[in-house]
Design an enzyme around this catalytic site. Structure first.
Site, PDB file in Angstrom:
ATOM      1  N   ASP A 276       0.863  -1.174   0.000  1.00 46.24           N
ATOM      2  CA  ASP A 276       0.000   0.000   0.000  1.00 46.24           C
ATOM      3  C   ASP A 276       0.905   1.232   0.000  1.00 46.24           C
ATOM      4  O   ASP A 276       1.373   1.683   1.042  1.00 46.24           O
ATOM      5  CB  ASP A 276      -0.893  -0.026   1.250  1.00 46.24           C
ATOM      6  CG  ASP A 276      -1.835   1.176   1.335  1.00 46.24           C
ATOM      7  OD1 ASP A 276      -1.780   2.038   0.445  1.00 46.24           O
ATOM      8  OD2 ASP A 276      -2.611   1.236   2.304  1.00 46.24           O
ATOM      9  N   ASP A 416     -17.585   4.126  -0.768  1.00 47.71           N
ATOM     10  CA  ASP A 416     -16.308   3.819  -0.121  1.00 47.71           C
ATOM     11  C   ASP A 416     -16.562   3.455   1.350  1.00 47.71           C
ATOM     12  O   ASP A 416     -17.700   3.212   1.770  1.00 47.71           O
ATOM     13  CB  ASP A 416     -15.366   5.012  -0.275  1.00 47.71           C
ATOM     14  CG  ASP A 416     -13.898   4.609  -0.351  1.00 47.71           C
ATOM     15  OD1 ASP A 416     -13.501   3.718   0.407  1.00 47.71           O
ATOM     16  OD2 ASP A 416     -13.154   5.206  -1.149  1.00 47.71           O
ATOM     17  N   ASP A 529     -10.500  -3.341  -1.680  1.00 47.52           N
ATOM     18  CA  ASP A 529      -9.334  -2.471  -1.567  1.00 47.52           C
ATOM     19  C   ASP A 529      -8.428  -3.029  -0.469  1.00 47.52           C
ATOM     20  O   ASP A 529      -8.792  -3.980   0.246  1.00 47.52           O
ATOM     21  CB  ASP A 529      -9.798  -1.060  -1.229  1.00 47.52           C
ATOM     22  CG  ASP A 529      -8.771   0.013  -1.542  1.00 47.52           C
ATOM     23  OD1 ASP A 529      -7.650  -0.334  -1.965  1.00 47.52           O
ATOM     24  OD2 ASP A 529      -9.092   1.201  -1.357  1.00 47.52           O
ATOM     25  N   ARG A 588      -7.347  -4.081  -5.704  1.00 46.66           N
ATOM     26  CA  ARG A 588      -6.132  -3.278  -5.870  1.00 46.66           C
ATOM     27  C   ARG A 588      -4.885  -4.154  -5.964  1.00 46.66           C
ATOM     28  O   ARG A 588      -3.998  -3.890  -6.759  1.00 46.66           O
ATOM     29  CB  ARG A 588      -5.992  -2.270  -4.726  1.00 46.66           C
ATOM     30  CG  ARG A 588      -4.897  -1.234  -4.979  1.00 46.66           C
ATOM     31  CD  ARG A 588      -4.930  -0.111  -3.977  1.00 46.66           C
ATOM     32  NE  ARG A 588      -4.558  -0.532  -2.629  1.00 46.66           N
ATOM     33  CZ  ARG A 588      -4.450   0.306  -1.602  1.00 46.66           C
ATOM     34  NH1 ARG A 588      -4.708   1.596  -1.757  1.00 46.66           N
ATOM     35  NH2 ARG A 588      -4.119  -0.151  -0.406  1.00 46.66           N
ATOM     36  N   ASP A 604      -3.650   4.606  -5.905  1.00 43.34           N
ATOM     37  CA  ASP A 604      -3.850   5.981  -5.425  1.00 43.34           C
ATOM     38  C   ASP A 604      -2.962   6.963  -6.177  1.00 43.34           C
ATOM     39  O   ASP A 604      -1.929   7.416  -5.672  1.00 43.34           O
ATOM     40  CB  ASP A 604      -3.566   6.031  -3.918  1.00 43.34           C
ATOM     41  CG  ASP A 604      -4.565   5.195  -3.121  1.00 43.34           C
ATOM     42  OD1 ASP A 604      -5.618   4.855  -3.672  1.00 43.34           O
ATOM     43  OD2 ASP A 604      -4.275   4.894  -1.950  1.00 43.34           O
ATOM     44  N   HIS A 662     -12.617   8.743  -9.590  1.00 44.66           N
ATOM     45  CA  HIS A 662     -12.537   8.534  -8.147  1.00 44.66           C
ATOM     46  C   HIS A 662     -11.777   9.705  -7.544  1.00 44.66           C
ATOM     47  O   HIS A 662     -10.938  10.316  -8.214  1.00 44.66           O
ATOM     48  CB  HIS A 662     -11.833   7.211  -7.849  1.00 44.66           C
ATOM     49  CG  HIS A 662     -11.847   6.806  -6.402  1.00 44.66           C
ATOM     50  ND1 HIS A 662     -12.894   7.094  -5.559  1.00 44.66           N
ATOM     51  CD2 HIS A 662     -10.925   6.137  -5.652  1.00 44.66           C
ATOM     52  CE1 HIS A 662     -12.628   6.604  -4.353  1.00 44.66           C
ATOM     53  NE2 HIS A 662     -11.439   6.025  -4.391  1.00 44.66           N
TER      54      HIS A 662
END
Length: 935
Positions: A276, A416, A529, A588, A604, A662
């Site tokens: 991440d 979300d 996610d 993701r 992201d 997004h």
């Protein structure tokens, strides 16, 4: 991140029972507030990863490994051979397989390991079928095996061990030619006194030297404040591959990098370790959210692939240089060469060498191993509107209505993490989403859908049913001491389900049943996610490597975790419909094989021109390794785009496979109509272009599902001998027939488009102007421009009656765009089914048509006579690009059809042929002179 998010996180964490220490909240505030880009110090470099450093310290050209030819055993399906490290006398077992489809498999494991080493399950769709290996010759120096074709052989050299695949006089690929094979055998720890024994230094020397020495960090490693206990000690592996004649290599996503991979000499290797990474940097080899250990090489002579099947942390070194010779029986001659070294922390060496020789062959070979892209429901190819977060049901209703008010089609609105009750997934916030079925029904009434996020970290809360059931079933990942592994994520203290356990995956899938996921309906789909997995307080923001999945450490399976999450979720959506409906799941994190379960996105990103530009090579790289359903957050997740950047991103996203806008919680709202009427009109037009081309997109995904060919592909895939295409990554092809060059630079007044294919032609998809292939074309652009070209010789179906969603267009008619080649021919296909079920597969309910234009005749024929499906859609119009005016147009069996001809554009339009899209039909073009319809 901004203070809005921080305050929200502080309040939610401190208010939601069970109450957590606000120390965690303070930690989140400190960590998340001050960072404007990735903090690289949170993530390891090779020199900070002890096994990577050890492997990189191996000196080329001094391999201690020797093949023991007296141990060779050859059966009809495989060859086995022992290798010995002459420095420490540890033996390895080599297995070689010749696989169907022009592939070779190489496996190396310890001959007698102290404990089993991890071998990756669930990625291959089946045991790959083999073909016979036969011995051609053998002497004291090695053996030569036939790979079927008369001139293709596999040569095993004994001292040092080396493997070459040759075709005639040419070496296609060499293994261990640089002597970088290394295999850290399992050994007892010398300082433990286990069983009151001590271990002599001479028994367990290092792999590449003759002096025994346990190096620092072999048995325990600390990074920042985290210590990895490494109970099994050093188990790293390394192998080098040499590719003579190759300058260009691609693949090994995910990296924010150019399509063509760069040399890593003097720099860090490319890293494959699902992480991440907050607001990632561009053009560097850092690991990102997903990992696919597949590398493709390409030259004018051949395309090949290397699939390194290992789920542990992996680093890939690439070096390009001029080779001393071709290793040929002919006279030496200098040629290019690329060397690739794979390094993994644990597991075994399990490599598939895909020999092509064409790009399409490599795609088919890889698909035969790991499967093809799942066939998405048609509506998943439409436009998706997302934000962190839509506040409540009224906000959802308002946004939904806004699309109607501004005449912009869309198919999905997304929720979300804030939609759930205290981030307890499978629930709804009682204050803001108290009537989920009512909300979903409102979307059903407009034939639209919703996606809700369900992340794989579970709030530790004794009153939360999901947590209680997982704990009671003992299905959480364990820490090194055997207790449930816990870490921090969005809900606060969280448990992590052990998705490597089939029982856990089965239970997770069952939770998507309508009677389990309260408030869910048929039009609710799922977003996974944070499935790297993300652990805010873990090493490198992920799970500790010494956490346990049954008997395996997390270090062994890390890159598999995200695949298993998406697998279980997709299975759940299929099961809830009784196996009838196709799922849609976005994830993701991913690995080899993730293409079977849904879509991915590039994570992201930021509202910057450079992030718009990098989205193209990132998705191209994924397509090359089987994952076609890729997109980037339109507009950028972080920061706020200018109106120009937002428009350009919509124009780009409309021509990428997964099309979703997004935005981060802290950013101003950016629904498409909030940037003034002029920009709204530009965005509307981009989205409408997407919907017009949905028949073509659907056909491409159907073919990707059937063949493994990428939907979005680099130019070199279709023009493999055109060296100009080998480094192009600012334009791309959709299938064979559409070439797209998005405008990705601020203030652009022109772009230069390379049109490949000398001797061919391309047509501007909007003006229909004809251009010769094999040239760089200067194209002036305005804010309304999206440079798109249709290949001469193709036929593309569109639906030009754009409605509020794709489902509303189901019965609408088609327009065929026939772009003539210089020879006056064209062909294309149309695929139709119900758009959402597995009936196309289970009951062969579909229409698959082939259109051919030749000899002044356009015909439609059935590609699949054994299929059965009826459609209400018909052919409303036919446009023929690059034509002369005919004297008449006749629909065979039905008489003349009206037409008009535009002299300025050389476009012939046939109006209302009135034929069903699923029927056989023929249009005859009468001309004064034979073939005069062709320019």
């Amino acid at each position: 991140m901004g203070f809005i998010r921080i305050l929200i996180e502080l309040s939610l964490i401190c208010m939601n029972p069970p109450r957590m220490s606000c120390l965690l909240a303070v930690w989140l505030a400190v960590v998340l507030s001050g960072i404007q880009a990735v903090d690289r110090s949170n993530f390891k470099t090779c020199i900070q990863s002890s096994f990577c450093k050890r492997m990189r310290d191996v000196v080329p050209g001094h391999s201690p490994y020797r093949a023991l030819l007296e141990t060779l055993e050859l059966s009809n399906t495989r060859l086995t051979l022992q290798l010995i490290n002459d420095n420490n006398k540890v033996r390895l077992l080599l297995e070689l397989y010749r696989l169907q489809g022009n592939m070779t498999r190489l496996k190396i494991n310890e001959l007698k390991p102290l404990r089993p080493r991890f071998e990756v399950p669930d990625v291959l769709i089946a045991d790959p079928p083999t073909e016979p290996l036969s011995l051609v010759s053998q002497d004291e120096g090695g053996v030569v095996l036939s790979l079927g074709a008369d001139a293709r052989h596999l040569v095993v050299s004994a001292r040092p061990f080396r493997l070459d695949i040759v075709e005639g006089p040419h070496v296609l690929l060499s293994v261990n030619s640089r002597g970088l094979l290394a295999f850290e055998h399992q050994r007892p720890r010398k300082d433990t006194g286990i069983g009151q024994l001590t271990y002599s230094v001479c028994l367990y020397p290092c792999l590449w030297c003759d002096k025994e020495e346990d190096q620092a960090d072999m048995w325990e490693e600390t990074f920042k404040s985290h210590t990895d206990s490494k109970p099994n000690g050093p188990t790293a592996i390394s192998m080098d591959f040499s590719l003579p004649g190759v300058e260009h290599v691609y693949g090994i996503p995910e990296h924010a990098e150019n399509l063509r991979l760069k040399t890593t000499d003097g720099h860090d290797p490319y890293r494959l370790y699902n992480l991440d990474v907050f607001q990632y940097e561009l053009y560097n080899p850092m690991a990102l959210y997903g990992s696919v250990p597949v590398l493709l090489s390409h030259s004018t002579q051949r395309t090949m692939g290397i699939f390194w099947l290992n789920a542990a942390e992996t680093w890939v070194d690439i070096s390009s240089k001029a080779a001393e010779n071709t290793d040929s029986v002919q006279a030496p001659s200098k040629v290019a060469q690329t060397d690739v070294r794979w390094i993994s922390e644990s597991g075994i060496i399990d490599v598939f060498i895909m020999l092509g020789p064409k790009p399409t062959d490599v795609f088919a070979q890889y698909a035969s191993l790991t499967g093809t892209q799942s066939f998405p429901p048609l509506f998943a190819l439409g436009y998706h509107q997302c934000r962190w977060n839509y506040k409540d049901q009224e906000d959802v209703r308002s946004v939904d209505q806004g699309f109607d008010d501004h005449d912009i089609p869309y198919d999905f609105i997304w929720l979300d993490i804030e939609h759930a009750d205290g981030k307890r997934y499978f629930t709804w916030d009682p204050a803001h989403f108290s009537q989920p079925r009512e909300m979903l029904q409102g979307l059903v009434d407009k034939r639209r859908k919703m996606v809700a996020i369900v992340d794989p970290h579970i709030k530790v809360d004794s009153g939360y049913r999901v947590h209680k059931e997982i704990r009671s079933k003992n299905l959480y990942v364990k820490n090194k001491d055997g207790g449930d592994y816990e870490g921090w994520c969005w809900p606060g203290t969280s448990g992590y389900p052990d998705f490597t356990n089939p029982e856990m995956r089965s239970w997770w899938a069952s939770m998507f049943a309508y009677d389990q996921y309260e408030g869910s309906m048929e039009n609710l789909y799922i977003w996974n996610d944070m499935n790297e997995p993300s652990v805010f307080n873990g090493p490198e923001v992920t799970m500790h490597k010494d956490a346990l999945h049954g008997s395996w450490e997390h270090r062994d399976i890390h890159n598999l975790y995200g695949l298993y999450v998406q697998m279980a979720t997709a299975d759940g959506l299929i099961q809830r419909s009784g196996g009838v409906e196709r799922p849609f799941v976005l994830a993701r994190a991913f690995f080899a094989g993730s293409q079977r379960y849904g879509a991915v996105w590039t994570g992201d990103n930021a509202a910057e021109w450079s992030h718009l530009k990098i989205s193209i090579p990132m998705c191209l790289s994924l397509g090359l390794v089987g994952i076609s359903f890729c997109g980037a957050d339109v507009g950028g997740f972080f920061k706020s785009p200018s109106s120009e950047l937002l428009v350009r991103w919509y124009q780009t996203g409309a021509y990428q496979p997964f099309f979703r806008a997004h935005a981060h919680l802290d950013t101003p709202r950016r629904e498409p109509w909030l940037f003034g009427p002029e920009n709204t009109a530009l965005i509307r037009e981009a989205v409408r272009q997407r919907y017009a081309l949905l028949p073509y997109w659907y056909l491409l995904f159907y073919k990707a599902h059937g063949t493994g060919q990428p939907v979005m592909r680099p130019l070199w895939v279709e023009y493999p001998e055109d060296v100009t295409t080998f480094t192009i990554d600012d334009e791309y092809l959709l299938g064979r027939d559409l070439l797209v060059h998005p405008v990705t630079d601020e203030g652009s007044k022109e772009v230069t488009v390379y049109l490949p294919g000398t001797g061919g032609v391309w047509y501007d998809a909007f003006t229909f102007q004809r251009h010769e292939g094999g040239q760089n074309l200067y194209v002036p652009v305005t804010m309304s421009s999206i440079p798109v070209f249709q290949r001469g010789g193709s036929i593309i179906p569109r639906k030009n009656r754009i409605r509020r969603s794709s489902s509303c267009m189901e019965k609408d008619p088609y327009t065929l765009y026939v772009a003539l080649s210089p020879q006056g021919t064209a062909e294309g296909e149309l695929y139709i089914d119900d758009g959402h079920t597995f009936n196309y597969e289970q009951k062969k309910q579909f229409v698959h048509r082939r259109f051919i234009f030749a000899d002044s005749t356009l015909s439609s024929s059935n590609i699949s006579p054994d299929s059965q499906f009826s459609t209400a859609s018909w052919v409303e119009r036919v446009l023929i690009l690059g034509a002369h005016k005919p004297s008449s147009v006749t629909l065979k069996t039905s008489g003349q059809s009206p037409f008009d001809f535009d002299e300025a554009t050389s476009v012939l339009t046939v109006h209302k042929p009135g034929v069903n899209a699923g029927a056989d039909w023929t249009l005859l073009f009468q001309c004064r002179n034979p073939l005069s319809i062709v320019l």
